[in-house]
Design an enzyme around this catalytic site. Sequence first.
Site, short mmCIF file in Angstrom:
data_model
loop_
_atom_site.label_atom_id
_atom_site.label_comp_id
_atom_site.label_asym_id
_atom_site.label_seq_id
_atom_site.Cartn_x
_atom_site.Cartn_y
_atom_site.Cartn_z
CG HIS A 67 -6.98 0.50 1.53
ND1 HIS A 67 -6.02 1.15 0.78
CD2 HIS A 67 -6.28 -0.16 2.51
CE1 HIS A 67 -4.82 0.90 1.26
NE2 HIS A 67 -4.96 0.10 2.31
CG HIS A 124 -2.21 4.21 5.05
ND1 HIS A 124 -2.18 4.22 3.68
CD2 HIS A 124 -2.24 2.89 5.42
CE1 HIS A 124 -2.20 2.98 3.22
NE2 HIS A 124 -2.25 2.15 4.26
CB CYS A 174 -0.94 -0.01 1.20
SG CYS A 174 -2.01 -1.45 1.22
#
Length: 380
Positions: free
Chosen positions: A313, A279, A145
Amino acid sequence: MVKIVVTGIGLVSALGGSLEDSWRNLIAGKSGIRLHQPFPELTPLPLGLINQQPSELTRLTRMVVASALEDSGLVAPLADCAVVIGSSRSYQASWEMLARQMYNANHFPISSFGNWLDTLPHLNAIAAARQIGASGIVLAPMTACATGIWSIAQAAMLIQTGQCQQAIAGAVEAPITPLTLAGFQQMGALAKTGAYPFDLHREGLVLGEGAAVFVLESAEFAKQRQAKVYGEILGFGLTNDAYHSNSPEPEGKSAIAAIKQCLERSCLSPGDIDYIHAHGTATQLNDQMESMVIQRLFPQGVAVSSTKGSTGHTLGASGALGVAFSLMALKHQILPPCLGLQQPEFDLDIVTAARLSKIRQVLCLSFGFGGQNAAIALAK
């Protein structure tokens, strides 16, 4: 030190098919997350799909690369432009389809493979290079990620070291596949109703599709061609926990090191940061660790938000989307909201509705599986 600026952005997300549409819907407090059942063998789940069915990686890449070039005023071919485009899942959807064909077939002639070489993990970056007529450096980072920020950082380093004057950089993710959904579900990481970053009752992450790529140039080169500028890349920090395959190091030592490295390279102090694009995955461990790190490093009152409550996400592309939204925040002097937050668990100044604010420097954070930590500082 070579000054690096962003002169073009291409973006597509569950919020919209362009940067402008996604930004407009984001600050309006809208979400692209809906309940979907793309695969009949799996139960319905909240997902950030761009269309009604899962997207295809190559098409998303072609779209955002074309948009970024058009936005920057550049015209292909660009032989000397570096290409740094990453993805954490890459062509996994194609691999799963191939595996199903192999499993279901009594015999599997070689002709059934199709051109499987076109689905190697780095081929998406190669395809982007072909699209713009680039014949120089091509890189395809895969750092879970953290891929988006890693890609932008690597492109910035190429320009800083004089290996090129221009680069197209970012990340593309089309991760809605049966195996990806089943894997995250087995881990207990998927939300059942929606994404609620930093909320006391957060359920986990919501997978989303998305892509964002940027045209990066040396400020001198951009000035010569009188290009419009979104903002400047001041510096970045990249570290690894070397701790666990999918859990962040509980004390956040390596994440703190990445942020400190980024601030030092950017000649900034924590008090200089006006906004942090977190995040903020809405998982228990990530939000807890990230909140602790922000509280430890930054003065109270720094504005914080995560846009994953709106986009889902997008895994490897999430940092790239975060950078794009951070640059739009700098351009419009508007803080984007952390959609889905009802009852904060952490003592942070989390932006719950878009608001005007004086923004000069922003920090964008990404934390990936395997302990990958990335931070990038941007300025107006």
